[in-house]
Design a protein around this motif. Sequence first.
Motif, PDB file in Angstrom:
ATOM      1  N   LEU A 155       0.830  -1.211   0.000  1.00 38.31           N
ATOM      2  CA  LEU A 155       0.000   0.000   0.000  1.00 38.31           C
ATOM      3  C   LEU A 155       0.860   1.255   0.000  1.00 38.31           C
ATOM      4  O   LEU A 155       0.618   2.183  -0.780  1.00 38.31           O
ATOM      5  CB  LEU A 155      -0.935  -0.009   1.212  1.00 38.31           C
ATOM      6  CG  LEU A 155      -1.779   1.246   1.420  1.00 38.31           C
ATOM      7  CD1 LEU A 155      -2.726   1.474   0.250  1.00 38.31           C
ATOM      8  CD2 LEU A 155      -2.552   1.155   2.725  1.00 38.31           C
ATOM      9  N   PHE A 156       1.882   1.302   0.854  1.00 41.70           N
ATOM     10  CA  PHE A 156       2.731   2.491   0.925  1.00 41.70           C
ATOM     11  C   PHE A 156       3.534   2.695  -0.359  1.00 41.70           C
ATOM     12  O   PHE A 156       3.680   3.825  -0.828  1.00 41.70           O
ATOM     13  CB  PHE A 156       3.650   2.437   2.149  1.00 41.70           C
ATOM     14  CG  PHE A 156       2.903   2.529   3.453  1.00 41.70           C
ATOM     15  CD1 PHE A 156       1.920   3.487   3.652  1.00 41.70           C
ATOM     16  CD2 PHE A 156       3.175   1.651   4.478  1.00 41.70           C
ATOM     17  CE1 PHE A 156       1.223   3.584   4.848  1.00 41.70           C
ATOM     18  CE2 PHE A 156       2.487   1.720   5.685  1.00 41.70           C
ATOM     19  CZ  PHE A 156       1.514   2.688   5.865  1.00 41.70           C
ATOM     20  N   ILE A 157       4.040   1.616  -0.945  1.00 46.80           N
ATOM     21  CA  ILE A 157       4.756   1.718  -2.228  1.00 46.80           C
ATOM     22  C   ILE A 157       3.811   2.232  -3.301  1.00 46.80           C
ATOM     23  O   ILE A 157       4.158   3.123  -4.085  1.00 46.80           O
ATOM     24  CB  ILE A 157       5.360   0.354  -2.625  1.00 46.80           C
ATOM     25  CG1 ILE A 157       6.497  -0.029  -1.675  1.00 46.80           C
ATOM     26  CG2 ILE A 157       5.862   0.381  -4.069  1.00 46.80           C
ATOM     27  CD1 ILE A 157       6.954  -1.469  -1.818  1.00 46.80           C
ATOM     28  N   TYR A 160     -10.032  -9.262  -3.478  1.00 48.60           N
ATOM     29  CA  TYR A 160     -10.088  -8.963  -2.052  1.00 48.60           C
ATOM     30  C   TYR A 160      -8.896  -8.132  -1.583  1.00 48.60           C
ATOM     31  O   TYR A 160      -9.015  -6.912  -1.535  1.00 48.60           O
ATOM     32  CB  TYR A 160     -10.296 -10.209  -1.188  1.00 48.60           C
ATOM     33  CG  TYR A 160      -9.790 -11.514  -1.739  1.00 48.60           C
ATOM     34  CD1 TYR A 160     -10.587 -12.302  -2.567  1.00 48.60           C
ATOM     35  CD2 TYR A 160      -8.522 -11.972  -1.434  1.00 48.60           C
ATOM     36  CE1 TYR A 160     -10.124 -13.510  -3.066  1.00 48.60           C
ATOM     37  CE2 TYR A 160      -8.076 -13.182  -1.917  1.00 48.60           C
ATOM     38  CZ  TYR A 160      -8.873 -13.944  -2.733  1.00 48.60           C
ATOM     39  OH  TYR A 160      -8.415 -15.127  -3.218  1.00 48.60           O
ATOM     40  N   PHE A 161      -7.760  -8.710  -1.237  1.00 45.08           N
ATOM     41  CA  PHE A 161      -6.706  -7.920  -0.609  1.00 45.08           C
ATOM     42  C   PHE A 161      -6.085  -6.902  -1.560  1.00 45.08           C
ATOM     43  O   PHE A 161      -6.007  -5.718  -1.245  1.00 45.08           O
ATOM     44  CB  PHE A 161      -5.651  -8.829   0.016  1.00 45.08           C
ATOM     45  CG  PHE A 161      -6.233  -9.689   1.092  1.00 45.08           C
ATOM     46  CD1 PHE A 161      -6.707  -9.129   2.256  1.00 45.08           C
ATOM     47  CD2 PHE A 161      -6.348 -11.056   0.933  1.00 45.08           C
ATOM     48  CE1 PHE A 161      -7.280  -9.907   3.254  1.00 45.08           C
ATOM     49  CE2 PHE A 161      -6.918 -11.843   1.911  1.00 45.08           C
ATOM     50  CZ  PHE A 161      -7.381 -11.270   3.081  1.00 45.08           C
ATOM     51  N   LEU A 162      -5.679  -7.326  -2.733  1.00 40.89           N
ATOM     52  CA  LEU A 162      -5.167  -6.363  -3.708  1.00 40.89           C
ATOM     53  C   LEU A 162      -6.301  -5.499  -4.238  1.00 40.89           C
ATOM     54  O   LEU A 162      -6.109  -4.327  -4.541  1.00 40.89           O
ATOM     55  CB  LEU A 162      -4.458  -7.081  -4.859  1.00 40.89           C
ATOM     56  CG  LEU A 162      -3.201  -7.860  -4.483  1.00 40.89           C
ATOM     57  CD1 LEU A 162      -2.601  -8.523  -5.714  1.00 40.89           C
ATOM     58  CD2 LEU A 162      -2.186  -6.992  -3.779  1.00 40.89           C
ATOM     59  N   GLY A 163      -7.480  -6.078  -4.326  1.00 46.42           N
ATOM     60  CA  GLY A 163      -8.646  -5.329  -4.792  1.00 46.42           C
ATOM     61  C   GLY A 163      -8.991  -4.172  -3.882  1.00 46.42           C
ATOM     62  O   GLY A 163      -9.324  -3.080  -4.353  1.00 46.42           O
ATOM     63  N   PHE A 195      -9.122   1.705  -2.891  1.00 43.51           N
ATOM     64  CA  PHE A 195      -8.803   2.925  -2.149  1.00 43.51           C
ATOM     65  C   PHE A 195      -7.845   3.828  -2.924  1.00 43.51           C
ATOM     66  O   PHE A 195      -7.980   5.051  -2.892  1.00 43.51           O
ATOM     67  CB  PHE A 195      -8.272   2.603  -0.760  1.00 43.51           C
ATOM     68  CG  PHE A 195      -9.357   2.151   0.177  1.00 43.51           C
ATOM     69  CD1 PHE A 195     -10.410   2.989   0.502  1.00 43.51           C
ATOM     70  CD2 PHE A 195      -9.342   0.884   0.713  1.00 43.51           C
ATOM     71  CE1 PHE A 195     -11.431   2.579   1.353  1.00 43.51           C
ATOM     72  CE2 PHE A 195     -10.353   0.454   1.562  1.00 43.51           C
ATOM     73  CZ  PHE A 195     -11.395   1.300   1.885  1.00 43.51           C
ATOM     74  N   LEU A 196      -6.902   3.246  -3.651  1.00 40.80           N
ATOM     75  CA  LEU A 196      -5.999   4.058  -4.475  1.00 40.80           C
ATOM     76  C   LEU A 196      -6.764   4.773  -5.585  1.00 40.80           C
ATOM     77  O   LEU A 196      -6.521   5.947  -5.861  1.00 40.80           O
ATOM     78  CB  LEU A 196      -4.897   3.188  -5.083  1.00 40.80           C
ATOM     79  CG  LEU A 196      -3.828   2.669  -4.129  1.00 40.80           C
ATOM     80  CD1 LEU A 196      -2.940   1.662  -4.840  1.00 40.80           C
ATOM     81  CD2 LEU A 196      -3.005   3.808  -3.563  1.00 40.80           C
ATOM     82  N   ALA A 197      -7.674   4.049  -6.240  1.00 42.55           N
ATOM     83  CA  ALA A 197      -8.462   4.647  -7.325  1.00 42.55           C
ATOM     84  C   ALA A 197      -9.312   5.800  -6.801  1.00 42.55           C
ATOM     85  O   ALA A 197      -9.431   6.843  -7.454  1.00 42.55           O
ATOM     86  CB  ALA A 197      -9.338   3.586  -7.986  1.00 42.55           C
TER      87      ALA A 197
END
Length: 130
Positions: A69-71, A90-93, A98-100
């Motif tokens: 997430l931080f990267i 799920y996890f990467l999703g 949140f990034l989008a």
Amino acid sequence: MKILSLSLDPQILNKESVVASRVIRYGNSVDLYTVIVPRPKKMVIELSFKVSAHGSGGGLKVIQFFKLLFIAMELATQNKYDVITSQDTYFLGIIGFFLARRFHTGLEVQVLGIEKLNFFRKFLSIFVLK
């Protein structure tokens, strides 16, 4: 077009792999293609002029999640991606979601049909896909 990909395939970090060569071909058709993979070892590999692959670092899965997430936040701030793509629902999703939202970009989530859904993963998948 600039693409940030959140992937589960560690072979992307091996320059000699079939997966890495496929990612390089993807990168040839866009301005920038960046892949981040949750891995115990932190690393950055330049696959081509337009393509880089990052290993998140962190021994435990939860640590890898936050390091990824931080990267991704740092890269998204620097590069202003047009699309974020996630290889799971799920996890990467949830990171992609949140990034989008945070960076006002498109989100593409891959549904592979091989997901191992428990209650928590099913909840995350429904949340991300809606």
